[in-house]
Design a protein around this motif. Structure first.
Motif, PDB file in Angstrom:
ATOM      1  N   ASP A  86      -4.080   3.622  -2.023  1.00  0.00           N
ATOM      2  CA  ASP A  86      -3.698   4.606  -2.519  1.00  0.00           C
ATOM      3  C   ASP A  86      -4.097   6.096  -2.121  1.00  0.00           C
ATOM      4  O   ASP A  86      -3.364   7.078  -2.623  1.00  0.00           O
ATOM      5  CB  ASP A  86      -4.425   4.420  -4.240  1.00  0.00           C
TER       6      ASP A  86
ATOM      7  N   ALA B   9       7.776   8.814   2.476  1.00  0.00           N
ATOM      8  CA  ALA B   9       6.760   9.688   1.501  1.00  0.00           C
ATOM      9  C   ALA B   9       6.070  10.769   2.325  1.00  0.00           C
ATOM     10  O   ALA B   9       5.742  11.704   1.685  1.00  0.00           O
ATOM     11  CB  ALA B   9       5.811   8.462   1.013  1.00  0.00           C
TER      12      ALA B   9
ATOM     13  N   VAL C 258       6.778   4.483   4.212  1.00  0.00           N
ATOM     14  CA  VAL C 258       5.561   5.381   4.029  1.00  0.00           C
ATOM     15  C   VAL C 258       5.959   6.779   4.643  1.00  0.00           C
ATOM     16  O   VAL C 258       5.597   7.654   4.464  1.00  0.00           O
ATOM     17  CB  VAL C 258       4.532   4.819   4.481  1.00  0.00           C
TER      18      VAL C 258
ATOM     19  N   ARG D 163       0.887  -1.188   0.014  1.00  0.00           N
ATOM     20  CA  ARG D 163       0.005  -0.162  -0.042  1.00  0.00           C
ATOM     21  C   ARG D 163       0.718   1.152   0.027  1.00  0.00           C
ATOM     22  O   ARG D 163       1.839   1.396   0.679  1.00  0.00           O
ATOM     23  CB  ARG D 163      -0.916  -0.085   1.225  1.00  0.00           C
ATOM     24  N   ASP D 164       0.454   2.398  -0.514  1.00  0.00           N
ATOM     25  CA  ASP D 164       1.053   3.745  -0.651  1.00  0.00           C
ATOM     26  C   ASP D 164       0.867   4.229   0.860  1.00  0.00           C
ATOM     27  O   ASP D 164       1.734   5.164   1.181  1.00  0.00           O
ATOM     28  CB  ASP D 164       0.512   4.430  -1.750  1.00  0.00           C
ATOM     29  N   TRP D 165      -0.404   4.170   1.261  1.00  0.00           N
ATOM     30  CA  TRP D 165      -0.806   4.562   2.577  1.00  0.00           C
ATOM     31  C   TRP D 165      -1.677   3.729   3.529  1.00  0.00           C
ATOM     32  O   TRP D 165      -1.940   2.695   2.946  1.00  0.00           O
ATOM     33  CB  TRP D 165      -1.656   5.971   2.340  1.00  0.00           C
TER      34      TRP D 165
END
Length: 148
Positions: free
Chosen positions: A92, A132, A129, A86-88
């Motif tokens: 997404d 990011a 994460v 997962r990005d977050w």
């Protein structure tokens, strides 16, 4: 008047229609992760910070600190598993769950200097994460307020 950061985040997301999924299932899943931060990450990381960085480090009995280390590692493990692929936290979409959780992770390893203590390097997804998160323009801007 409204207090408690989780309540404020929920209010702002609801008011603006941003940072929370519109669908019922996604909304409540996001709220679940807000509660994970409110009931777990915040209290445990905060207590670990006290016992590692502040007055608690002078306590001879290391059992309280070790209890918070173990629980912080468990919580990081839950978060790391959630972030796999997962990005977050919610996939997404960047949400109030990320806004609530990631500053605590940043402070655990930064401000409290407890990265080695919780073996942060083993939580690769959390580290990815977090990187990011701190690169987001709004976060970069927020981290400079007030100017040093």
């Amino acid at each position: 008047a409204l207090f408690e950061s989780g309540a404020i985040l929920i209010y702002l997301a609801s008011k603006t229609g941003r940072f929370i999924p519109a669908d019922t299932a996604g909304r409540y899943e996001t709220l679940q992760w807000i509660m994970f931060q409110m009931g777990g990450i915040g209290p445990m990381f905060g207590q670990l910070g006290f016992f590692h960085t502040f007055a608690g480090k002078e306590y001879e009995d290391k059992r309280p600190r070790d209890r918070y280390v173990a629980e912080s590692k468990r919580l990081l493990g839950v978060l790391d598993q959630r972030l796999q692929g997962r990005d977050w936290v919610m996939g997404d979409e960047y949400t109030i769950a990320d806004i609530a959780i990631l500053p605590w992770v940043r402070n655990l390893v930064g401000f409290y200097g407890a990265g080695d203590l919780v073996e942060f390097s083993q939580f690769k997804n959390v580290a990815r994460v977090l990187e990011a998160f701190v690169a987001r323009p709004a976060v970069v801007k927020g981290l400079t307020i007030p100017a040093a």
